[in-house]
Design a protein around this motif. Structure first.
Motif, PDB file in Angstrom:
ATOM      1  N   THR A 131      67.203  93.542  41.444  1.00 46.97           N
ATOM      2  CA  THR A 131      67.408  92.519  42.469  1.00 46.97           C
ATOM      3  C   THR A 131      68.034  93.173  43.697  1.00 46.97           C
ATOM      4  O   THR A 131      68.903  94.035  43.573  1.00 46.97           O
ATOM      5  N   CYS A 133      70.541  92.947  45.896  1.00 44.06           N
ATOM      6  CA  CYS A 133      71.845  92.359  46.157  1.00 44.06           C
ATOM      7  C   CYS A 133      72.866  93.488  46.120  1.00 44.06           C
ATOM      8  O   CYS A 133      72.556  94.608  45.699  1.00 44.06           O
ATOM      9  N   ARG A 193      70.013  94.671  53.400  1.00 42.48           N
ATOM     10  CA  ARG A 193      69.530  93.912  52.231  1.00 42.48           C
ATOM     11  C   ARG A 193      68.745  92.681  52.677  1.00 42.48           C
ATOM     12  O   ARG A 193      67.743  92.321  52.043  1.00 42.48           O
ATOM     13  N   ASN A 197      64.934  92.023  51.586  1.00 37.29           N
ATOM     14  CA  ASN A 197      64.501  90.793  50.918  1.00 37.29           C
ATOM     15  C   ASN A 197      63.399  90.095  51.702  1.00 37.29           C
ATOM     16  O   ASN A 197      62.511  89.474  51.112  1.00 37.29           O
TER      17      ASN A 197
END
Length: 204
Positions: A131, A133, A193, A197
């Motif tokens: 992910t 994050c 980030r 994303n």
């Protein structure tokens, strides 16, 4: 100790080639990380050197024009992040010469580099099944202050000693100034980030 390497020692890759490289090394990198009780990580840096100056301690290196280069294999353990190298990929921007917390100097991150790093993050995270994050993708500054839900060393980042503060700000409209306590998304790691994303979402 890090050493400069020639461009001929680097492999110029596309985003999709980088994604495939990460996928090919996924099992090896996960095994490395899990052997020491961690999950894989992607750590983000700048070199504090010149545009076009490549180094032997980062796996993925992004030049001034946003082009992506790879040194060695992604599952090699390189010395990019103190006490955090096993099961981790080091990604860096080739820039930051004479940067300080009030001015990123004559060779700051370019817009093309920032986008190149975001695309590289997305490809690596996708290939490694991570992910995007802070827990899995962090700047050297963020992990130096142990902001990543682990504890690998005493704090030495921008909130404490400022020994390492890579990418704490990008000197752009989105990330204009050094403020490691900011919660408005303007820290460099948050911007990178966020962009990664966005690229992830564009792929569906």
């Amino acid at each position: 100790m890090a050493h400069v390497v020639s461009k001929s020692e680097m492999r110029h890759v596309s985003v999709e080639e980088l994604r495939q490289m990460a996928s090919d090394c996924r099992e090896s990198i996960w095994a490395q990380a899990q052997a020491i009780g961690r999950e894989p990580k992607i750590y983000l840096h700048w070199t504090a050197g010149h545009y076009g100056q490549f180094w032997d301690d980062y796996h993925v290196q992004i030049d001034e024009d946003g082009e992506i280069y790879v040194y060695g294999e992604l599952d090699e353990i390189l010395s990019h992040t103190w006490r955090r190298n096993t099961g981790a990929i080091g990604v860096t921007l080739l820039c930051g010469y004479q940067a300080n917390t009030s001015d990123l100097g004559p060779e700051p991150p370019t817009a093309a580099q920032i986008e190149g790093m975001a695309r590289a993050i997305e490809a690596l995270a996708d290939g490694l099944w991570l992910t995007i994050c802070k827990e899995f993708v962090a700047t050297h500054g963020e992990c130096a202050d142990n902001e990543t839900n682990d504890w690998c060393h005493e704090d030495y980042g921008p909130r404490t000693t400022c020994e390492r503060w890579d990418l704490e700000y990008l000197q752009t409209d989105e990330s204009p100034a050094f403020n490691p306590w900011a919660e408005d998304g303007s820290r460099g790691g948050d911007v990178l980030r966020g962009k990664a994303n966005w690229y992830h979402n564009q792929r569906g």
